[in-house]
Design a protein around this motif. Structure first.
Motif, mmCIF file in Angstrom:
data_model
loop_
_atom_site.group_PDB
_atom_site.id
_atom_site.type_symbol
_atom_site.label_atom_id
_atom_site.label_comp_id
_atom_site.label_asym_id
_atom_site.label_seq_id
_atom_site.Cartn_x
_atom_site.Cartn_y
_atom_site.Cartn_z
ATOM 1 N N ASN A 32 0.946 -1.112 -0.120
ATOM 2 C CA ASN A 32 -0.047 0.206 0.131
ATOM 3 C C ASN A 32 0.783 1.117 -0.004
ATOM 4 O O ASN A 32 1.748 1.526 1.007
ATOM 5 N N PRO A 33 1.120 2.026 -1.147
ATOM 6 C CA PRO A 33 1.730 3.231 -0.961
ATOM 7 C C PRO A 33 1.456 4.301 0.136
ATOM 8 O O PRO A 33 2.705 4.901 0.604
ATOM 9 N N GLU A 34 0.200 4.396 0.657
ATOM 10 C CA GLU A 34 0.147 4.957 1.837
ATOM 11 C C GLU A 34 0.878 4.706 2.953
ATOM 12 O O GLU A 34 1.415 5.466 3.794
ATOM 13 N N LYS A 35 0.866 3.238 3.147
ATOM 14 C CA LYS A 35 1.749 2.651 4.459
ATOM 15 C C LYS A 35 2.990 2.860 4.232
ATOM 16 O O LYS A 35 3.892 3.092 4.950
ATOM 17 N N GLU A 36 3.575 2.633 2.747
ATOM 18 C CA GLU A 36 4.816 2.621 2.443
ATOM 19 C C GLU A 36 5.465 4.036 2.971
ATOM 20 O O GLU A 36 6.503 4.179 3.118
ATOM 21 N N ALA A 37 4.569 5.057 2.402
ATOM 22 C CA ALA A 37 4.990 6.587 2.723
ATOM 23 C C ALA A 37 4.938 7.044 4.167
ATOM 24 O O ALA A 37 5.945 7.665 4.490
ATOM 25 N N GLU A 38 4.160 6.121 5.065
ATOM 26 C CA GLU A 38 3.978 6.552 6.305
ATOM 27 C C GLU A 38 5.252 6.080 6.930
ATOM 28 O O GLU A 38 5.745 6.644 7.778
ATOM 29 N N ALA A 39 5.898 5.017 6.497
ATOM 30 C CA ALA A 39 7.002 4.346 7.118
ATOM 31 C C ALA A 39 8.232 4.865 6.552
ATOM 32 O O ALA A 39 9.237 4.594 6.959
ATOM 33 N N GLY A 40 8.091 5.864 5.647
ATOM 34 C CA GLY A 40 9.173 6.883 5.041
ATOM 35 C C GLY A 40 9.909 5.954 3.985
ATOM 36 O O GLY A 40 11.163 6.524 3.499
ATOM 37 N N ARG A 41 9.319 4.920 3.590
ATOM 38 C CA ARG A 41 10.153 4.394 2.472
ATOM 39 C C ARG A 41 9.972 4.739 1.001
ATOM 40 O O ARG A 41 10.643 4.592 0.260
ATOM 41 N N VAL A 42 8.811 5.394 0.873
ATOM 42 C CA VAL A 42 8.584 6.022 -0.435
ATOM 43 C C VAL A 42 8.099 7.404 -0.300
ATOM 44 O O VAL A 42 7.315 7.773 1.077
ATOM 45 N N LYS A 43 8.257 8.214 -1.183
ATOM 46 C CA LYS A 43 7.458 9.607 -0.984
ATOM 47 C C LYS A 43 6.171 9.463 -2.238
ATOM 48 O O LYS A 43 6.563 9.197 -3.396
ATOM 49 N N ILE A 44 5.160 10.042 -1.969
ATOM 50 C CA ILE A 44 4.219 10.095 -2.983
ATOM 51 C C ILE A 44 4.239 11.469 -3.627
ATOM 52 O O ILE A 44 3.996 12.479 -3.044
ATOM 53 N N LEU A 45 4.689 11.329 -4.814
ATOM 54 C CA LEU A 45 4.992 12.866 -5.540
ATOM 55 C C LEU A 45 3.336 13.235 -5.871
ATOM 56 O O LEU A 45 3.181 14.527 -5.888
ATOM 57 N N SER A 46 2.623 12.606 -6.267
ATOM 58 C CA SER A 46 1.086 12.964 -6.910
ATOM 59 C C SER A 46 0.440 11.859 -6.811
ATOM 60 O O SER A 46 0.818 10.578 -6.972
ATOM 61 N N HIS A 47 -1.223 12.108 -6.930
ATOM 62 C CA HIS A 47 -1.874 11.125 -7.161
ATOM 63 C C HIS A 47 -3.551 11.424 -7.827
ATOM 64 O O HIS A 47 -3.551 12.735 -7.800
ATOM 65 N N CYS A 71 5.109 7.643 -7.289
ATOM 66 C CA CYS A 71 5.990 7.372 -5.895
ATOM 67 C C CYS A 71 7.263 7.391 -6.422
ATOM 68 O O CYS A 71 7.787 7.205 -7.445
ATOM 69 N N GLN A 72 8.093 7.783 -5.363
ATOM 70 C CA GLN A 72 9.536 7.772 -5.601
ATOM 71 C C GLN A 72 10.265 7.003 -4.328
ATOM 72 O O GLN A 72 9.882 7.323 -3.215
ATOM 73 N N CYS A 73 10.945 6.198 -4.449
ATOM 74 C CA CYS A 73 11.673 5.582 -3.408
ATOM 75 C C CYS A 73 12.380 6.489 -2.800
ATOM 76 O O CYS A 73 13.361 7.080 -3.427
ATOM 77 N N SER A 74 12.591 6.394 -1.448
ATOM 78 C CA SER A 74 13.212 7.279 -0.483
ATOM 79 C C SER A 74 14.661 6.942 -0.200
ATOM 80 O O SER A 74 15.648 7.731 -0.078
ATOM 81 N N VAL A 75 15.090 5.772 -0.726
ATOM 82 C CA VAL A 75 16.258 5.297 -0.775
ATOM 83 C C VAL A 75 17.150 5.422 -1.866
ATOM 84 O O VAL A 75 18.117 6.172 -1.990
ATOM 85 N N CYS A 76 16.548 4.953 -3.136
ATOM 86 C CA CYS A 76 17.452 4.839 -4.303
ATOM 87 C C CYS A 76 16.663 5.688 -5.410
ATOM 88 O O CYS A 76 17.459 6.044 -6.248
ATOM 89 N N GLY A 77 15.766 6.360 -5.187
ATOM 90 C CA GLY A 77 15.105 7.578 -6.130
ATOM 91 C C GLY A 77 14.285 6.817 -7.150
ATOM 92 O O GLY A 77 14.033 7.736 -8.162
ATOM 93 N N THR A 78 14.281 5.441 -7.305
ATOM 94 C CA THR A 78 13.544 5.246 -8.611
ATOM 95 C C THR A 78 12.137 5.458 -8.229
ATOM 96 O O THR A 78 11.345 5.526 -7.437
ATOM 97 N N ASN A 79 11.483 5.962 -9.448
ATOM 98 C CA ASN A 79 10.188 6.244 -9.522
ATOM 99 C C ASN A 79 9.040 5.131 -10.011
ATOM 100 O O ASN A 79 9.614 4.400 -10.856
ATOM 101 N N TYR A 80 7.877 5.185 -9.412
ATOM 102 C CA TYR A 80 6.928 4.085 -9.729
ATOM 103 C C TYR A 80 5.688 4.975 -10.143
ATOM 104 O O TYR A 80 5.262 5.753 -9.365
ATOM 105 N N ALA A 81 4.910 4.161 -10.948
ATOM 106 C CA ALA A 81 3.590 4.461 -10.965
ATOM 107 C C ALA A 81 2.885 3.309 -10.326
ATOM 108 O O ALA A 81 3.062 2.122 -10.873
ATOM 109 N N VAL A 82 1.902 3.489 -9.362
ATOM 110 C CA VAL A 82 1.248 2.416 -8.658
ATOM 111 C C VAL A 82 -0.365 2.729 -8.925
ATOM 112 O O VAL A 82 -0.963 3.813 -8.830
ATOM 113 N N GLU A 83 -0.760 1.489 -9.572
ATOM 114 C CA GLU A 83 -2.224 1.563 -9.812
ATOM 115 C C GLU A 83 -3.076 0.932 -8.708
ATOM 116 O O GLU A 83 -2.584 -0.312 -8.394
#
Ligand SMILES: [Zn+2]
Length: 145
Positions: A93-108, A119-131
């Motif tokens: 769940n991107p919301e949960k991953e963001a709460e845990a600080g593992r990803v940033k939600i850039l927009s939705h 979303c963007q990974c907080s560690v390596c910066g990889t960008n993801y589109a999450v449906e």
């Protein structure tokens, strides 16, 4: 948060389907380098002991949770970022991953059952589109953007 890997390992090696399933679900969410190091050192045993195990599952095959736990451990073994196995599994769940600080939600897109997160990974910066979608359960399909 520190978590003792011994009970997780014992459960993964038990061939008791309930214990394997519960442990796999915990490993998928494990965010503890020492515990992951320890589990990863037993990866060949875990792979051997969980092979051909029928984990059942009604709406969703429980074997997918185990398969993802193994992907998480292999990614850790190979020195990959924690986010690399996200696209293999429908329950990050991107919301949960963001709460845990593992990803940033850039927009939705506007909040709805069906929506898309950027979303963007907080560690390596990889960008993801999450449906996000809904089929008996809420699922999230992560794709590298
Ligand atoms: Zn990453």
């Amino acid at each position: 948060m520190s978590q003792s890997p011994e009970p997780l390992l014992a459960d993964l090696l038990s061939r008791d389907t309930q214990r394997v399933w519960a442990s796999a679900c915990a490993v998928i969410r494990l965010d503890d380098k020492a515990a992951l190091d320890e589990l990863t050192s037993h990866l060949p045993d875990i792979e051997r002991r969980t092979e051909h195990l029928d984990l059942g599952g009604a709406l969703f095959p429980n074997a997918e949770h185990l398969a993802q736990a193994l992907r998480v451990l292999r990614a850790h073994r190979d020195g990959q970022c924690r986010c690399q196995p996200y696209p293999g599994y429908l329950f990050y769940n991107p919301e949960k991953e963001a709460e845990a600080g593992r990803v940033k939600i850039l927009s939705h897109t506007p909040p709805d059952w069906h929506m898309t997160y950027s979303c963007q990974c907080s560690v390596c910066g990889t960008n993801y589109a999450v449906e996000q979608g809904e089929y008996h359960y809420t699922w999230w399909q992560w794709r590298r953007a």
